[in-house]
Design an enzyme around this catalytic site. Structure first.
Site, PDB file in Angstrom:
ATOM      1  N   LYS A 203       0.812  -1.222  -0.050  1.00  0.00           N
ATOM      2  CA  LYS A 203      -0.035   0.004  -0.076  1.00  0.00           C
ATOM      3  C   LYS A 203       0.836   1.179   0.065  1.00  0.00           C
ATOM      4  O   LYS A 203       2.041   1.334   0.247  1.00  0.00           O
ATOM      5  CB  LYS A 203      -0.915  -0.033   1.160  1.00  0.00           C
ATOM      6  CG  LYS A 203      -2.275  -0.933   0.855  1.00  0.00           C
ATOM      7  CD  LYS A 203      -3.274  -0.988   1.909  1.00  0.00           C
ATOM      8  CE  LYS A 203      -4.360  -1.957   1.505  1.00  0.00           C
ATOM      9  NZ  LYS A 203      -5.403  -2.267   2.455  1.00  0.00           N
ATOM     10  N   ARG A 237      -3.497 -10.157   4.403  1.00  0.00           N
ATOM     11  CA  ARG A 237      -3.688 -10.220   2.835  1.00  0.00           C
ATOM     12  C   ARG A 237      -2.734  -9.771   2.109  1.00  0.00           C
ATOM     13  O   ARG A 237      -2.450  -8.570   2.361  1.00  0.00           O
ATOM     14  CB  ARG A 237      -5.179  -9.550   2.873  1.00  0.00           C
ATOM     15  CG  ARG A 237      -5.685  -9.470   1.258  1.00  0.00           C
ATOM     16  CD  ARG A 237      -6.889  -8.599   1.174  1.00  0.00           C
ATOM     17  NE  ARG A 237      -7.345  -8.339   0.131  1.00  0.00           N
ATOM     18  CZ  ARG A 237      -6.793  -7.478  -0.957  1.00  0.00           C
ATOM     19  NH1 ARG A 237      -5.926  -6.807  -0.626  1.00  0.00           N
ATOM     20  NH2 ARG A 237      -7.256  -7.606  -2.431  1.00  0.00           N
TER      21      ARG A 237
HETATM   22  C1  8Y7 Z   1      -8.198  -4.653   1.549  1.00  0.00           C
HETATM   23  C2  8Y7 Z   1      -9.123  -5.722   1.167  1.00  0.00           C
HETATM   24  C3  8Y7 Z   1      -8.284  -4.251  -0.534  1.00  0.00           C
HETATM   25  C4  8Y7 Z   1      -7.981  -4.868   2.887  1.00  0.00           C
HETATM   26  C5  8Y7 Z   1      -9.572  -6.414   2.950  1.00  0.00           C
HETATM   27  C6  8Y7 Z   1      -5.307  -3.218  -1.860  1.00  0.00           C
HETATM   28  C7  8Y7 Z   1     -10.045  -5.892  -1.201  1.00  0.00           C
HETATM   29  C8  8Y7 Z   1      -6.462  -2.606  -1.998  1.00  0.00           C
HETATM   30  N1  8Y7 Z   1      -7.464  -3.992   0.640  1.00  0.00           N
HETATM   31  N2  8Y7 Z   1      -9.900  -6.236   1.763  1.00  0.00           N
HETATM   32  N3  8Y7 Z   1      -9.066  -5.265  -0.138  1.00  0.00           N
HETATM   33  N4  8Y7 Z   1      -8.678  -5.613   3.942  1.00  0.00           N
HETATM   34  N5  8Y7 Z   1     -10.257  -6.999   3.923  1.00  0.00           N
HETATM   35  O1  8Y7 Z   1      -4.330  -2.345  -2.010  1.00  0.00           O
HETATM   36  O2  8Y7 Z   1      -7.010  -4.073   3.629  1.00  0.00           O
HETATM   37  O3  8Y7 Z   1      -4.969  -4.531  -2.017  1.00  0.00           O
HETATM   38  S1  8Y7 Z   1      -7.851  -3.763  -2.139  1.00  0.00           S
END
Ligand code: 8Y7
Length: 258
Positions: A203, A237
């Site tokens: 990020k 994640r």
């Molecule tokens: C997150 C996410 C994204 C997160 C959860 C990226 C879909 C943006 N970020 N889902 N999704 N938590 N649960 O940079 O922080 O991956 S998208």
């Protein structure tokens, strides 16, 4: 949790995995590196990204969900906020619903309940298009915790089992660098005993910390994942599964020694 974006405009993999074969290859690599869950998303939440229709989102993700389930023994998490996509995803073998809008879209709560799947409820201030314009909190930790506890209660009131609910502070979603750092620092016990999922991988906060837009964000992301797990996160994640799994193996070894 390994990230598989199937959007043509996603953050860090720039649409490289937009065909089924490429997506499945990427899944194979992440599973070999030690991922337990694959999170697949067909709607970009990148600031300013175009809206995606229900049909378009299903066309992007459902073949990949089916492909993963027919070839691999893993858990597919579906990153969506749309009720219809949740229902179709559940019918195609999805194992977790990951909703960055915490089941606030029309029909989403009912769809998640009907699916009987575990859900991840994430905090976001504002909407993806504008969330980074000027995020403001008086006390980011208590406001994020309060929102998550409220959404968890709404799910329980609707009939969901509390043990099926994961919570996520939503790093980078309507948050400045200072907000993100404060949340990470105070992650322990953020919402009582609900399991926490965190996503920090690659990020923008790391470009800010490193003072460089071009620097590789992998080592910074792995470090942050480790800090979160030390503070109690149950699921991280990530894009870079192999180095994250290695870092967590070190943490686990230290935790398990005498
Ligand atoms: C997150 C996410 C994204 C997160 C959860 C990226 C879909 C943006 N970020 N889902 N999704 N938590 N649960 O940079 O922080 O991956 S998208």
């Amino acid at each position: 949790m390994g990230i598989l974006n199937v959007t043509p405009d996603s953050f860090s993999d720039g649409g490289r995995f937009d065909t089924l074969g490429k997506a499945l290859e990427q899944v194979e690599v992440m599973l070999a590196a030690g991922a337990d869950i694959i999170d697949i998303g067909g709607e970009s939440t990148r600031p300013g990204a175009a809206d995606v229709s229900e049909q378009e989102e299903m066309d992007r993700v459902l073949p990949v969900v089916e492909g993963i389930n027919s070839r691999f023994d893993t858990i597919v998490s579906l990153d969506t906020s749309k009720a219809a996509v949740m229902r179709e995803g559940a019918a195609h073998g999805v194992g977790i619903i990951n909703d960055v809008r915490a089941l606030r879209e029309p029909g989403a709560m009912e769809a998640a309940l009907y699916s009987a799947l575990p859900v991840c409820l994430m905090h976001m201030q504002g909407q993806p298009r504008t969330m980074q314009q000027e995020p403001v909190y008086e006390d980011v930790v208590s406001e994020v915790a309060e929102f998550l506890i409220q959404r968890r209660q709404a799910c329980v009131d609707a009939g969901m089992d509390a043990s099926q609910i994961l919570l996520d502070p939503g790093f980078g979603f309507g948050k400045t660098l200072a907000h993100n750092l404060t949340l990470l620092k105070h992650l322990s016990g953020l919402c009582g005993n609900s399991p926490l999922l965190v996503g920090l991988s690659r990020k923008r906060m790391f470009a800010q910390i490193l003072g460089s837009d071009s620097a590789d964000r992998v080592a910074a992301s792995v470090s942050a994942a480790l800090l979160c797990v030390e503070r109690g996160a149950s699921i991280v994640r990530v894009h870079d599964v192999a180095p994250t799994v290695q870092a967590l193996a070190v943490l686990q070894a230290v935790q398990e020694c005498q």
